[in-house]
Design a protein around this motif. Sequence first.
Motif, PDB file in Angstrom:
ATOM      1  N   ASP A   1      -5.506   3.738  -5.044  1.00  0.00           N
ATOM      2  CA  ASP A   1      -6.014   4.857  -4.677  1.00  0.00           C
ATOM      3  C   ASP A   1      -6.090   6.039  -6.086  1.00  0.00           C
ATOM      4  O   ASP A   1      -7.155   6.699  -6.163  1.00  0.00           O
TER       5      ASP A   1
ATOM      6  N   SER B   1       1.718   7.626  -3.726  1.00  0.00           N
ATOM      7  CA  SER B   1       1.187   6.293  -2.570  1.00  0.00           C
ATOM      8  C   SER B   1       0.808   7.251  -1.680  1.00  0.00           C
ATOM      9  O   SER B   1      -0.146   6.709  -0.758  1.00  0.00           O
TER      10      SER B   1
ATOM     11  N   ASN C   1       1.864   1.919  -5.059  1.00  0.00           N
ATOM     12  CA  ASN C   1       0.832   1.337  -5.449  1.00  0.00           C
ATOM     13  C   ASN C   1      -0.276   2.430  -5.933  1.00  0.00           C
ATOM     14  O   ASN C   1      -0.496   3.470  -5.376  1.00  0.00           O
TER      15      ASN C   1
ATOM     16  N   LYS D   1       0.794  -1.193   0.068  1.00  0.00           N
ATOM     17  CA  LYS D   1      -0.096   0.025   0.064  1.00  0.00           C
ATOM     18  C   LYS D   1       0.760   1.190   0.001  1.00  0.00           C
ATOM     19  O   LYS D   1       0.660   2.209  -0.707  1.00  0.00           O
ATOM     20  N   GLU D   2       2.234   1.258   0.649  1.00  0.00           N
ATOM     21  CA  GLU D   2       2.697   2.292   0.666  1.00  0.00           C
ATOM     22  C   GLU D   2       3.995   2.396  -0.263  1.00  0.00           C
ATOM     23  O   GLU D   2       4.802   3.415  -0.360  1.00  0.00           O
TER      24      GLU D   2
END
Length: 212
Positions: A101, A134, A98, A51-52
């Motif tokens: 989003d 990210s 990532n 995610k980061e």
Amino acid sequence: MILQIDVFSDVICPWCFIGKRRLEKALGTLDRQQEARIRWLPFQLNPTMPKEGTSRKEYRTAKFGSWERSLELDAKVEAVGKEEGIHFALSRIERTPNTVDAHRLIWLADKQGVQDAVVEVLFRAYFTEGQDISNRETLMDVVVGAGLDRKQAEGMLNGDEGMEAIKEAGNRARRIGIEGVPFFNINGKVTLSGAQQPETFLEAFGQVVGGR
């Protein structure tokens, strides 16, 4: 006839940015009576990315076998980008992000009528400014600057809206057989893979219009 152009893309794909410029050049030569609608669809190059995000140097070294090979490929991209008016500054990028989003925000931007603008600023933020997309705060500042409503965007990211759209696009990509991006689907009739030259886009448009 309206040209409906679906573009499967990832915001960390430099050739997608180059393909965007070449598509724009092709569209710029069309007759004013010819309308084109572009829809950007998500394609995650790194669906298992943390995610980061991760260190770009470590990621690219593992992917291409050496950092030197990565730099060679970066130089090629920067040279081609320069021809298209894109000033890639790949050395400024510290992390490979990532993009979940970012794709969700692009989906929301379509609903707000600012999708192309949001895609453009995301490309610029990552490739020419080296921003870490990210990071949600960074990401939010970038897309709001392109006209996306901050309150709606924050509310969406705090929930799970947009995730289904990413899943659906992924399923569609697999049905079509997409293995890389950019990938262009024109009126559901003609497809092009890769950052094609403007002339190739124009030929494809002609096939669609001529085959009504």
